[in-house]
Write an enzyme that holds these catalytic residues in place. Structure first.
Site, mmCIF file in Angstrom:
data_model
loop_
_atom_site.group_PDB
_atom_site.id
_atom_site.type_symbol
_atom_site.label_atom_id
_atom_site.label_comp_id
_atom_site.label_asym_id
_atom_site.label_seq_id
_atom_site.Cartn_x
_atom_site.Cartn_y
_atom_site.Cartn_z
ATOM 1 N N LYS A 67 11.764 118.322 15.280
ATOM 2 C CA LYS A 67 12.364 117.015 15.042
ATOM 3 C C LYS A 67 12.007 116.402 13.695
ATOM 4 O O LYS A 67 12.603 115.401 13.304
ATOM 5 C CB LYS A 67 12.019 116.071 16.189
ATOM 6 C CG LYS A 67 12.676 116.470 17.499
ATOM 7 C CD LYS A 67 14.206 116.402 17.427
ATOM 8 C CE LYS A 67 14.837 116.726 18.775
ATOM 9 N NZ LYS A 67 16.297 116.554 18.757
ATOM 10 N N SER B 18 9.135 124.038 26.587
ATOM 11 C CA SER B 18 10.569 124.337 26.411
ATOM 12 C C SER B 18 10.739 125.671 25.693
ATOM 13 O O SER B 18 11.709 126.389 25.938
ATOM 14 C CB SER B 18 11.305 123.210 25.687
ATOM 15 O OG SER B 18 11.053 123.217 24.300
HETATM 16 N N1 PMP Z 1 12.519 121.165 23.272
HETATM 17 C C1 PMP Z 1 11.753 120.123 22.923
HETATM 18 C C2 PMP Z 1 10.262 120.234 23.075
HETATM 19 C C3 PMP Z 1 12.347 118.966 22.414
HETATM 20 O O1 PMP Z 1 11.588 117.906 22.058
HETATM 21 C C4 PMP Z 1 13.768 118.911 22.305
HETATM 22 C C5 PMP Z 1 14.451 117.657 21.806
HETATM 23 N N2 PMP Z 1 13.991 116.488 22.428
HETATM 24 C C6 PMP Z 1 14.534 120.011 22.665
HETATM 25 C C7 PMP Z 1 13.867 121.131 23.142
HETATM 26 C C8 PMP Z 1 16.041 120.025 22.530
HETATM 27 O O2 PMP Z 1 16.497 120.010 21.182
HETATM 28 P P1 PMP Z 1 17.856 119.307 20.741
HETATM 29 O O3 PMP Z 1 17.651 117.806 20.851
HETATM 30 O O4 PMP Z 1 18.109 119.713 19.308
HETATM 31 O O5 PMP Z 1 18.958 119.736 21.664
#
Ligand code: PMP
Length: 325
Positions: A55, A269
């Protein structure tokens, strides 16, 4: 005396500014995960960014866009709904630029996220955890509408979010690999999938774009899925070839597998996304499978997911309670 240079990343005065150190993250091959010799699995390690997540790219892009368009001015407060990483990245950028920041975040995220946000000087407004990201989005929209002092970049609807990946993440991948058979990323705002997916398909229309999504039925995910009724405006569903769900339990099992087999310490994630990357790789005969690893494991340590047994985590209800995305 001669000095052997081991670093392959630029260092020593290359960057004039912390913000310039965002991006150019390592793309590493995960050899033990590969199901067959001709299929290579690569992870783009976004934990290498200054605040430790993908991010940073998005926060830089959102604020640069607002400045270029003259949308942020003196006396204004930046307001954003986030499950953590965007808030932390915005907090770093806003601190450097002197903009006050307020984030709206579900109240079931790990305490590390709260601590990091406070550390960078952001103010936190909590939304009900059981409503996931939808609750945070709804509350932030309400606040922004009722007070003109707020400027909300709104990552869910702002093209500057996917643009960070279209102009950054995807370009970096294409610079390193001649072809990408499949690209896998998590689905939150959809920024990673849309920006990278579009650019990679422009380079090769055959590249398969796969979304890894938190499984439904686990009420307490930080992010709710498309099935949940909320489609972030930046999402163009036609760019996604496949969408595969992953449970919190499987995500944790794979996060630990990455640690044990590859020595890769990453967020939960990433485990979910890696599980899908391997599944997709099994169906291919050859080619590169690339996935984005959004963050490192540091922010999830307190949940016990790296040290406790799966049975213990199950007994403690961690899989139902925690929000890892
Ligand atoms: N994994 C984590 C740890 C995240 O913080 C995020 C976004 N909040 C995502 C996956 C998903 O990414 P995106 O917002 O680009 O879809």
């Amino acid at each position: 005396m001669t000095h052997t240079r081991l670093e392959s990343r630029p260092c020593g005065g290359k960057y004039g500014d912390l913000v310039e150190a965002i991006g150019n993250t390592p793309l590493v091959e995960l050899k033990t995960l590969s199901p067959k010799p001709g299929v290579r699995i690569w992870a783009k390690l976004e934990s290498a960014n200054p605040t430790g997540s993908v991010k940073d790219r998005v926060a830089r892009s959102l604020i640069a866009d607002a400045e270029e368009k003259g949308l942020i001015g003196p006396g204004q407060v930046v307001l954003e709904p986030t499950s953590g990483n965007t808030g932390i990245a915005l907090a770093m950028i806003c601190r450097r630029k002197g903009y006050p920041l307020k984030v709206v975040m579900p109240d079931n995220v790990t305490p590390e996220r709260t601590e990091l946000l406070r550390m960078y000087g952001a103010e936190i407004v909590y939304s009900p955890g059981e409503q996931g990201s939808n609750g945070a989005v709804a509350l932030a929209l309400e606040m922004a509408e009722s007070d003109p002092r707020y400027y909300m970049p709104y990552q869910y609807g702002n093209p500057a979010n996917p643009a960070a990946h279209y102009n950054g993440t995807a370009v970096e991948i294409l610079e390193e690999l001649d072809e990408v058979a499949a690209f896998v990323a998590g689905l939150g705002t959809g920024g990673t999938l849309m920006g990278c997916g579009r650019r990679l398909k422009e380079a090769n229309p055959k590249t398969l774009v796969v979304a890894a999504e938190p499984l439904q039925g686990e009420l307490v995910q930080g992010l709710r899925s498309l099935e949940d009724g909320y489609i972030p405006p930046i999402i163009d569903l036609s760019l996604i070839d496949r969408k595969i769900f992953v449970s919190n339990r499987d995500a944790v099992v794979w996060t630990r597998k990455l640690l044990e087999e590859e020595g890769l310490f990453c967020g939960v994630s990433t485990g979910a996304i890696a599980a899908i990357a391997v599944r997709v790789a099994r169906e291919l005969d050859e080619g590169n499978v690339v996935f984005v690893a959004p963050d490192g494991g540091w922010k999830y340590l307190s949940s016990g997911v790296y040290t406790k047994s799966i049975e213990e985590l199950e007994r403690e209800g961690v899989f139902e309670r925690a929000s890892f995305w």
